[in-house]
Motif scaffolding. Structure first.
Motif, short mmCIF file in Angstrom:
data_model
loop_
_atom_site.label_atom_id
_atom_site.label_comp_id
_atom_site.label_asym_id
_atom_site.label_seq_id
_atom_site.Cartn_x
_atom_site.Cartn_y
_atom_site.Cartn_z
N ASN B 70 27.75 23.33 -27.00
CA ASN B 70 27.96 24.45 -26.09
C ASN B 70 26.64 25.20 -25.92
N SER B 71 26.67 26.25 -25.15
CA SER B 71 25.41 26.91 -24.79
C SER B 71 24.75 27.61 -25.96
N SER B 72 25.45 27.79 -27.08
CA SER B 72 24.89 28.50 -28.24
C SER B 72 24.43 27.57 -29.35
N LEU B 73 24.83 26.32 -29.28
CA LEU B 73 24.60 25.40 -30.39
C LEU B 73 23.78 24.20 -29.97
N LEU B 74 22.91 23.79 -30.88
CA LEU B 74 22.13 22.57 -30.66
C LEU B 74 22.05 21.84 -31.99
N ASN B 75 22.41 20.58 -31.98
CA ASN B 75 22.34 19.77 -33.19
C ASN B 75 21.31 18.66 -33.03
N LEU B 76 20.80 18.20 -34.15
CA LEU B 76 19.95 17.01 -34.15
C LEU B 76 20.47 16.08 -35.24
N HIS B 77 21.06 14.97 -34.80
CA HIS B 77 21.63 14.01 -35.73
C HIS B 77 20.55 13.00 -36.14
N LEU B 78 20.52 12.75 -37.45
CA LEU B 78 19.46 11.92 -38.03
C LEU B 78 20.08 10.70 -38.70
N HIS B 79 19.51 9.55 -38.44
CA HIS B 79 20.05 8.32 -39.05
C HIS B 79 18.93 7.30 -39.22
N ALA B 80 18.86 6.73 -40.42
CA ALA B 80 17.88 5.68 -40.70
C ALA B 80 16.45 6.14 -40.44
N LEU B 81 16.14 7.33 -40.95
CA LEU B 81 14.79 7.86 -40.75
C LEU B 81 13.78 7.17 -41.66
N GLN B 82 12.53 7.35 -41.32
CA GLN B 82 11.41 6.79 -42.07
C GLN B 82 10.67 7.92 -42.78
N PRO B 83 9.95 7.63 -43.85
CA PRO B 83 9.19 8.68 -44.53
C PRO B 83 8.24 9.43 -43.60
N GLU B 84 7.72 8.76 -42.58
CA GLU B 84 6.79 9.45 -41.67
C GLU B 84 7.49 10.45 -40.76
N ASP B 85 8.82 10.47 -40.81
CA ASP B 85 9.58 11.48 -40.05
C ASP B 85 9.65 12.80 -40.80
N SER B 86 9.15 12.84 -42.02
CA SER B 86 9.12 14.09 -42.77
C SER B 86 8.26 15.11 -42.02
N ALA B 87 8.82 16.29 -41.79
CA ALA B 87 8.14 17.30 -40.98
C ALA B 87 8.97 18.57 -40.98
N LEU B 88 8.45 19.59 -40.33
CA LEU B 88 9.21 20.80 -40.04
C LEU B 88 9.82 20.64 -38.66
N TYR B 89 11.13 20.75 -38.57
CA TYR B 89 11.81 20.62 -37.28
C TYR B 89 12.19 22.01 -36.80
N LEU B 90 11.64 22.34 -35.65
CA LEU B 90 11.82 23.68 -35.10
C LEU B 90 12.75 23.63 -33.90
N CYS B 91 13.68 24.56 -33.88
CA CYS B 91 14.53 24.76 -32.73
C CYS B 91 14.04 25.99 -31.98
N ALA B 92 14.17 25.98 -30.69
CA ALA B 92 13.79 27.14 -29.90
C ALA B 92 14.79 27.31 -28.75
N SER B 93 14.82 28.51 -28.20
CA SER B 93 15.65 28.75 -27.02
C SER B 93 14.87 29.63 -26.07
#
Lengths: 113, 112
Positions: B70-93
């Motif tokens: 919905n307009s208030s929510l944002l998800n990020l689904h993660l599956h089978a990630l690699q070590p190089e995906d390690s990071a800070l994940y920032l959401c913004a609006s």
């Protein structure tokens, strides 16, 4: 495509001294320009923005920036810095009719006592 | 205090795990974003949702799957990630696309 160059990766400065963080951009269209600050282990906070109008933009925490179209620059300034201003500062550009924000590499401001 | 709330603050996951990052804003903003920030690097755009529809995907690998319920929510689904995906994940609006962004404090993700 737009790009942003922040000319200094680190800027050390003594407390109460003035500071300028430099930012140059390139774009073939009109742009919006922003400065964001990131404190350790936090997200980004908007300091100020240039959308149109006056080329001197005042932001939060005593910062200001000047848009110079002929030099394609948007340098950030503060007349007197505090220890608490120690952080990383990002210049960013967005296309006028798009919503893709492109960040520069960042400048770490280190304020020393 | 940030008006964009991200949970969890920290996440450690194995390469075979499935996890989700959550972002919430109640400012009535109609555009929401996911950015990825590696150490000592600027944020890089991953996805943009505008009026709850995916408008930009910056060629992100399919192991990252965004969702805007919905307009208030944002998800990020993660599956089978690699070590190089390690990071800070920032959401913004932002109020509208191309308005200034308001960032959350991020989720620090470590993939082991």
């Amino acid at each position: 495509a737009q790009s942003v160059t922040q000319l200094d990766s680190q800027v050390p400065v003594f407390e109460e001294a003035p500071v300028e963080l430099r930012c140059n951009y390139s774009s073939s269209v009109s742009v919006y320009l922003f400065w964001y600050v990131q404190y350790p282990n936090q997200g980004l906070q908007l300091l100020l923005k240039y959308l149109s109008g006056s080329t001197l933009v005042k932001g939060i925490n005593g910062f200001e920036a000047e848009f110079n179209k002929s030099q394609t620059s948007f340098h950030l300034r503060k007349p007197s810095v505090h220890i608490s201003d120690t952080a990383e500062y990002f210049c960013a550009v967005a296309k006028e009719y798009g919503n893709k924000l492109v960040f520069g590499a960042g400048t770490i401001l280190r304020v020393k006592s | 205090d940030t008006e964009v709330t991200q949970t969890p603050k920290h996440l450690v996951m194995g390469m075979t795990n499935k996890k989700s990052l959550k972002c919430e804003q109640h400012m009535g903003h109609r555009a929401m974003y996911w950015y990825k920030q590696k150490a000592k690097k600027p944020p890089e755009l991953m996805f943009v949702y505008s009026y709850e529809k995916l408008s930009i995907n910056e060629s992100v690998p399919s192991r990252f799957s965004p969702e805007c319920p919905n307009s208030s929510l944002l998800n990020l689904h993660l599956h089978a990630l690699q070590p190089e995906d390690s990071a800070l994940y920032l959401c913004a609006s932002s109020q509208e696309p191309n308005s200034p962004l308001h960032f959350g404090n991020g989720t620090r993700l470590t993939v082991t």
